[in-house]
Motif scaffolding. Structure first.
Motif, mmCIF file in Angstrom:
data_model
loop_
_atom_site.group_PDB
_atom_site.id
_atom_site.type_symbol
_atom_site.label_atom_id
_atom_site.label_comp_id
_atom_site.label_asym_id
_atom_site.label_seq_id
_atom_site.Cartn_x
_atom_site.Cartn_y
_atom_site.Cartn_z
ATOM 1 N N ASN A 132 6.959 2.421 3.610
ATOM 2 C CA ASN A 132 6.605 1.986 2.264
ATOM 3 C C ASN A 132 7.840 2.062 1.390
ATOM 4 O O ASN A 132 8.546 3.074 1.375
ATOM 5 C CB ASN A 132 5.483 2.873 1.705
ATOM 6 C CG ASN A 132 5.057 2.448 0.313
ATOM 7 O OD1 ASN A 132 5.830 2.535 -0.637
ATOM 8 N ND2 ASN A 132 3.832 1.986 0.186
ATOM 9 N N VAL A 167 6.563 0.124 -8.925
ATOM 10 C CA VAL A 167 5.849 -0.646 -7.912
ATOM 11 C C VAL A 167 6.233 -0.168 -6.515
ATOM 12 O O VAL A 167 7.309 0.387 -6.312
ATOM 13 C CB VAL A 167 6.132 -2.152 -8.043
ATOM 14 C CG1 VAL A 167 5.428 -2.699 -9.266
ATOM 15 C CG2 VAL A 167 7.621 -2.429 -8.114
ATOM 16 N N LYS A 168 5.345 -0.375 -5.572
ATOM 17 C CA LYS A 168 5.620 -0.011 -4.188
ATOM 18 C C LYS A 168 4.795 -0.892 -3.275
ATOM 19 O O LYS A 168 3.811 -1.505 -3.707
ATOM 20 C CB LYS A 168 5.311 1.462 -3.936
ATOM 21 C CG LYS A 168 3.871 1.861 -4.196
ATOM 22 C CD LYS A 168 3.575 3.236 -3.653
ATOM 23 C CE LYS A 168 4.188 4.379 -4.402
ATOM 24 N NZ LYS A 168 3.439 4.840 -5.562
ATOM 25 N N MET A 169 5.215 -0.994 -2.028
ATOM 26 C CA MET A 169 4.449 -1.792 -1.066
ATOM 27 C C MET A 169 4.819 -1.340 0.338
ATOM 28 O O MET A 169 5.944 -0.897 0.582
ATOM 29 C CB MET A 169 4.768 -3.279 -1.258
ATOM 30 C CG MET A 169 3.882 -4.251 -0.489
ATOM 31 S SD MET A 169 2.101 -4.048 -0.736
ATOM 32 C CE MET A 169 1.892 -4.680 -2.398
ATOM 33 N N ASP A 170 3.839 -1.452 1.241
ATOM 34 C CA ASP A 170 4.102 -1.086 2.634
ATOM 35 C C ASP A 170 4.951 -2.138 3.340
ATOM 36 O O ASP A 170 4.857 -3.334 3.042
ATOM 37 C CB ASP A 170 2.783 -0.960 3.410
ATOM 38 C CG ASP A 170 2.108 0.374 3.172
ATOM 39 O OD1 ASP A 170 2.636 1.173 2.387
ATOM 40 O OD2 ASP A 170 1.049 0.621 3.779
#
Lengths: 475, 585, 202
Positions: free
Chosen positions: A191, A199-202
């Motif tokens: 991640n 913001v974050k994302m896998d």
């Protein structure tokens, strides 16, 4: 009575804690102020409900405490009241949800002017890729990934030739320009998260995910992996440096393109032999190591590792710590290798040297050491032969006294703590789990029992890749 | 399972003859309930100790040689899985479900006593298989309780061979046990209610257990399906969930699978699982609040509708666990909306609990203390759910300590406070003796205040951005030194709370021998289980005649009645003064 | 009384009427349990099928060659279900002979179906470039395997029933078992038709 007082104190304490707590959002450094605003709004609404419901609870507990001669009311339901409460709750929920959905729609729709770059995750470090002048990233295939092609670049794709490959945990981004990060993973789910960007994302193996943001403040921020990805999860760190546009361009230009990497001439071991004469004074004529000169064994070490160390010594990432006495001796020696070609040459020569196991000088309890080694094995391999994909050098058959010294150095942050040291921090964190010298001795004694790799007929190449073309200060 | 059900002796209670058939191979729901409860608590203690080890590392990094990153992630995984499945689910449904359902609806036993017995033994087998994973090469899995592939079966994760295989096997066995139990509970509620016990006269405990069981029966298959498919990926090398991967620099043979598919299946189980734990707790706490406030539960129908709506909706909110998983981001709109809608019936339940206390005559007994502590904790934990359920707000908070704090508050501490309330409440019926009051009060205050001290400040670490699932935080540019101090404080609070749970265990044993005699109905409650001819109830529960139910479960403080409660078995003819108007004000 | 109106009742309103018997009290709990269990099984198959449909969309999917044997197997399973229905009707009329006959026939046909499925497995296994780990064939094994396991579970109950009726019990005593078996078989036939349709369509 007591309970009511305690409940009121807990409500008051919670509110006080909220306003006095030194632990709260880091100052925002991206365009996502709307996220913070949504949270603020959620806080006011939920905070109100928290206070109101619990105060009512405390009051009810106090006012209707047991009295032998009183009887409770009989009231199965109260439709009007229940409808009111349902209605008000619904309004509160809508008030939180609606703005949230608007902001999410911004997040989902990437602005057209956003520039793309790629974030590549693997156990347990990061890589980055920028499109070249054509503004297009070349195609990749995980089936093409190997030591010479860590990004899995498709060599036949013209769009990929000018891609800039950054095999480093540090990435730079220009300030005030929207960017879209395309997220890709080689192995497990990771991640990509930067607390200051919100913001974050896998990163999911098999597909490419994305997120976008506009960095709004120059500075250096931590990149964290926030999806459990194995035992090195907590050391899978990186840094994003937000630069002025010109500084960003300078940084980007310091890295070779894929085509340039491919076109690099093969190293010349004969030229390397000449340079090695100097090395031999401390490391031995065959690179076999010399304990009296504090020169560890070099022969048989992974070439990509030797290369990174030589560059570190040259750049002052290693051999500059006040307590690193022997490292300081190495730094001026590395400086005599004037360019990358010279480094490659000398490493190519070391590759030709006989790889006899170094003599054992460290003794300890091998059985205990074996248990400790289980942790090391995740990166350095079950036999201590090293793993390029994890930036973990070979240990088996190398100078054991040197391992002891460096484990202690890593533990005390004499090594690995320099900001330019990409992977030393990971080793430092792991070395800190070794609480005593006896444990270190046991561990190294066990490593002494591991058989060295059998390299007969095996061709080991110098990692070409995306090492820095020239030293650039990262901060 | 059908096979077992069909083989089961229908409506014939066979009297246990020996000690072994009475207490070991027992088919009596009360004994099975206690077996479930003891096993669940025992395995829960393992998970409690694991939580100490986790906290020791976070509070005092690298101070203990026996905790390294590998074992840390193993502790975290086992702690989570044990607490959610093997303690909470088993204790609430296997324990309380078994004990309360037949007694509260006036049945002699579960309809399939033999299958009920098997359910326990299969559950025990699942527990043993899980515990065995501590002793296999490589140790238990360290993949996190969500067991996400690919990492769960790749070498970078501890226990990626034997550990994960045993974990998945144990879950499959558990699901078999749960299905046997669950078929029993549902069928018993539908079929074995005594004369007069209409669905709408059932106590909310039974409603909560009933709906939770249905959820479990429909949701556990998702875990079964994903577990079986992951086992095949691990053992034979299929690629259901595994895409083309380069594992530590080496090409794997996997190709084409989807890790996100696993997550969808897992959370299709995982979210209803939250309510499998929460709904029984909601039901039980409703009954305890009503009994000890001497007042009918406020808005009984609304409470049932809320249970049913929450249960139904729990199947369409699962992907709120996956906002940042890389799934199609447009799903976020749908799942944020459904998730926030589910907050409405949940809020109504909270209002109704508080309104039940309003104008009551509140006896602050130990069970009541725990029940009120539950309301406070649940309000906090529920409200933070509105942060995480709202997709935008979730972005910065996901994968941080905010999530850890939220789910421990709402699905850890809250149901456990209800479980304590329930044990203090029903212990007199189970054993015939009261639990010691002083020890109970100490237990309440330390647990209630202690857990709040652990989890409330933890939210703020989450706001700060401190990531969860980190063995150590190392050097960062944003975590101040003071955060470590806070973590040390939380650890001390956790150890403190943990230690006082042993006082509770001591109380359980001590009161068994020295507790005050309870009598048959010490709380003056209306529901059927307090009207049994013997305390503890004998085999078959009711003596020669089954009870008859004449009224709902909440006739407390009925105006004009001689006492402030009328048991469900009292006929209308004996209390003609009961008001019969629909209340509207 | 519908579920909705049940949920609308106001139970606190006192009622002088004598307490009513539970409307389901006379139904066999086994029937109730079977219906609930079929709900659970439906959930299992629904999720497997959902996973199948999602997995199908990924790049490496190569559809299986349709096997002609599957048509034959389907016919056999239909016949088996039909035989169970006949056995059920016979048991209802207390015709012991004919109950036994149809019961044996139904079990036999089920065994034929299962052998037929194994034959298809064999066929796919010997299909040159197909390996076990190919997604389409892995799903085929998985779906047919799970379906077959459910039939095997049913055969256990069938066996108990057959033993009882052969050892001299009257048709009346096994009536419930036969009835439940027939419901279960019809259900599994339905599931099979669904799976078969799915396999044909993809």
């Amino acid at each position: 009575m007591t309970l009511s007082i305690v409940l009121v104190l807990m409500i008051a304490g919670s509110i006080l804690f909220h306003f006095l707590s030194p632990w709260y959002f880091t100052p925002i450094a991206s365009n996502w102020g709307a996220i913070d605003a949504t949270i603020e709004l959620t806080f006011w609404i939920t905070g109100f409900v928290f206070t109101a419901v619990n105060l009512f609870l405390a009051y009810a507990v106090f006012k209707y405490r047991y009295q032998a001669n009183r009887r409770a009311a009989y009231e199965p339901e109260n439709k009007k009241l229940e409808l009111w409460l349902t209605g008000l709750t619904t309004i509160g929920v809508v008030a939180m949800l609606a703005p949230g959905l608007f902001v999410w729609s911004d997040f989902v729709n990437v602005p057209k002017e956003a520039h793309s770059f790629e974030v590549l995750g693997q156990q347990w470090h990061w890589g980055f890729r920028f499109p070249g002048k054509d503004g297009q990233l070349g195609t990749v295939d995980s089936r093409l990934i190997n030591l010479d092609n860590p990004f899995g670049m498709n060599p036949d794709d013209p769009a990929g030739q000018d891609d800039v490959l950054i095999n480093s945990n540090v990435v730079h981004l220009p300030v005030d320009k929207p960017v879209r990060a395309l997220l890709r993973s080689k192995d497990v789910i990771h991640n990509f998260a930067v607390p200051q960007f919100r913001v974050k994302m896998d990163l999911v193996p098999g597909i490419v995910t994305f997120l976008w943001f506009t960095p709004t403040k120059t500075g250096t921020y931590d990149i964290l992996c926030e999806e459990l990805c194995g035992i090195g999860h907590h050391v899978m760190r990186g840094k994003v440096v937000v630069d002025e546009a010109a500084d960003f361009q300078t940084w980007l230009d310091s890295y070779p393109t894929y085509a340039e990497v491919q076109a690099r001439p093969p190293p010349d071991p004969v030229a390397g032999a000449a340079a090695f004469v100097l090395c031999a004074t401390c490391h031995g004529a065959q690179g076999e190591g010399n304990i009296d000169q504090h020169g560890p064994k070099l022969s048989g070490q992974e070439p990509w590792y030797l290369k990174r160390q030589l560059e570190y010594f040259k750049q002052g990432v290693r051999g500059t710590h006040a307590e690193d006495a022997y490292g300081k001796l190495m730094a001026p020696m590395a400086a005599t290798l004037i360019n990358e070609q010279a480094i490659d040459n000398v490493i190519a020569y070391i590759q030709t040297l006989p790889d006899d196991p170094a003599p054992s000088t460290v003794h300890g309890n091998v059985d205990k050491g074996e248990k400790t080694y289980r942790l090391c094995a995740y990166c350095h391999g079950p036999k201590g032969h090293g793993r390029w994909a994890l930036n973990a050098p070979r240990q088996a058959g190398m100078s054991d006294w040197y391992l002891v010294t460096q484990l202690k150095n890593f533990k005390h942050e004499i090594r690995g703590s320099h900001s330019g040291d990409l992977y030393g921090g990971q080793m430092s964190a792991m070395a800190k789990t070794l609480s005593s010298d006896a444990i270190i001795n046991n561990l190294v004694a066990y490593i002494n029992t591991l058989p060295p790799p059998d390299r007969a007929g095996q061709i080991v190449s110098v990692m070409p890749g995306a090492q820095k073309r020239r030293a650039v200060a990262d901060e | 399972m059908v096979a077992v059900a069909i083989a089961d002796q229908e409506q014939v209670l066979h009297e246990p003859q020996s000690f072994i058939s009475r207490y070991i191979w027992s088919q009596d729901h009360k004994v099975i309930a206690i077996q479930y409860a003891i096993t669940a608590i025992a395995v829960g203690l393992v998970a409690l100790v694991l939580s100490w080890l986790i906290r020791l590392q976070i509070g005092f990094p690298n101070a203990f040689d026996f905790i390294d990153p590998a074992s840390y992630y193993q502790f975290v995984t086992m702690h989570g899985m044990i607490m959610v499945i093997y303690l909470l689910t088993a204790l609430l449904l296997g324990g309380f479900g078994n004990y309360l359902i037949p007694l509260m609806i006036g049945a002699r036993d579960m309809v399939f006593p033999y299958m009920n017995m098997l359910s326990y033994w299969v559950y025990l087998l699942a527990v043993l298989v899980l515990m065995a994973s501590f002793f296999v090469p490589g140790g238990p899995t360290g993949a996190g309780w969500t067991l996400y592939p690919p990492q769960a079966i790749l070498q970078g994760t501890p226990g990626a061979t034997w550990g994960i295989i045993l974990m998945l096997l144990s879950l499959v066995i558990f699901i078999v046990a749960f299905t046997m139990g669950g078929l029993n509970y549902v069928t018993t509620v539908l079929q074995a209610r005594t004369r007069g016990m209409t669905l709408m006269r059932m106590p909310l405990s039974v409603w909560g257990l009933f709906v939770a069981t249905i959820l479990g029966l429909l949701a556990f298959p998702a875990l079964l399906v994903s577990g079986v498919m992951m086992l095949l990926d691990q053992v034979i090398g299929t690629s259901f969930f595994m895409p083309a991967i380069v594992d530590m620099g080496e090409q794997s043979t996997y190709s084409g699978g989807s890790p996100i598919l696993f997550q969808h299946l897992f959370w299709f189980f995982g979210h209803p699982e939250v309510y499998i734990v929460a709904l029984p707790a909601f039901g039980i706490v409703s009954d305890i609040l009503s009994t000890h406030a001497r007042k009918n539960i406020f808005g009984y129908r609304m409470m049932i509708w809320a249970i049913v709506i929450i249960g139904g909706m729990s199947f369409i909110v699962w992907a709120h666990h996956m906002y940042v998983s890389g799934m199609n981001p447009y799903f976020g709109f749908f799942f944020a909306t459904t998730t926030l809608i589910i907050a409405v019936p949940t809020a109504i339940k909270v209002y109704n609990w508080v309104l039940t206390l309003w104008q009551g005559n509140i006896r602050l007994t130990v069970p009541m203390l725990f029940a009120i502590g539950f309301i406070f904790t649940f309000v906090n934990g529920g409200l933070t759910g509105l942060f995480l359920g709202n997709v935008t707000v979730d972005l910065p908070l996901s994968d941080t300590y905010f999530v850890v704090a939220h789910f421990h508050m709402v699905m850890g501490v809250s149901p456990i406070l209800v479980i304590f309330a329930a044990i203090y409440h029903w212990y007199p019926k189970i054993t015939g003796r009261m639990l010691d009051d002083t020890m109970g009060k100490i237990h309440f205050w330390t647990t209630f205040l202690g857990t709040y001290a652990i989890y409330f400040p933890m939210h703020y670490l989450g706001f700060l951005g401190v990531p969860r699932r980190y063995f150590a935080f190392g050097v960062t540019g944003f975590i101040p030194e003071s955060a470590q101090m806070l973590n040390a404080t939380i650890t001390i609070a956790a150890l403190f709370v943990g230690v006082f749970q042993f006082l509770f265990l001591f109380n359980l044993v001590w009161s068994l021998f020295k507790g005050k005699q309870a009598g048959s109905n010490p709380w003056e409650a209306t529901t059927l289980e307090w009207q049994t001819p013997q305390t503890p109830p004998a085999h078959g529960n009711w003596g020669p005649e089954l009870p008859e139910v004449h009224r709902w479960a909440y006739d407390y403080s009925v105006p004009g009645a001689p006492r402030d409660f009328i048991p469900q078995t009292v006929p209308f003819s004996e209390t003609p003064f009961q008001i019969d108007t629909e209340h509207e004000s | 009384m519908s579920i909705l109106s049940t949920l609308m009742t106001m139970p606190w309103i006192a009622s002088a009427e004598p307490p009513a018997e539970n409307p389901l009290a006379s139904t066999s709990p086994k029937k109730v349990a079977l219906v609930v269990f079929l709900g659970v099984v439906s959930s299992v198959f629904f999720l497997f099928i959902a996973a199948y449909l999602i997995r199908m969309n990924y790049g490496d999917w190569r559809p299986l060659r349709d096997s002609q044997i599957l048509w034959l197997n389907t016919l056999v399973l239909v016949a088996s279900s039909f035989a169970f229905q006949r056995a059920r009707n016979a048991a209802g009329k207390e015709q012991r002979q004919s109950t036994t006959r149809y019961l044996l026939l139904a079990g036999f046909l089920t065994l034929v179906f299962l052998s037929g499925q194994l034959w298809v497995w064999q066929q796919i296994n010997s299909d040159g470039n197909r390996i076990l780990t190919d997604p389409a064939s892995a799903f085929f094994y998985l779906l047919t395997g799970v379906h077959g396991l459910h039939l095997l579970g049913g055969l256990y109950v069938w066996l108990r029933t057959v033993i009882r009726i052969l050892s001299g019990y009257s048709a009346m005593t096994v009536r419930l078992s036969v009835e439940l078996c027939s419901v279960y078989w019809h259900y599994l036939l339905l599931v099979w038709l669904l799976l078969f349709g799915l396999l044909l369509a993809t």
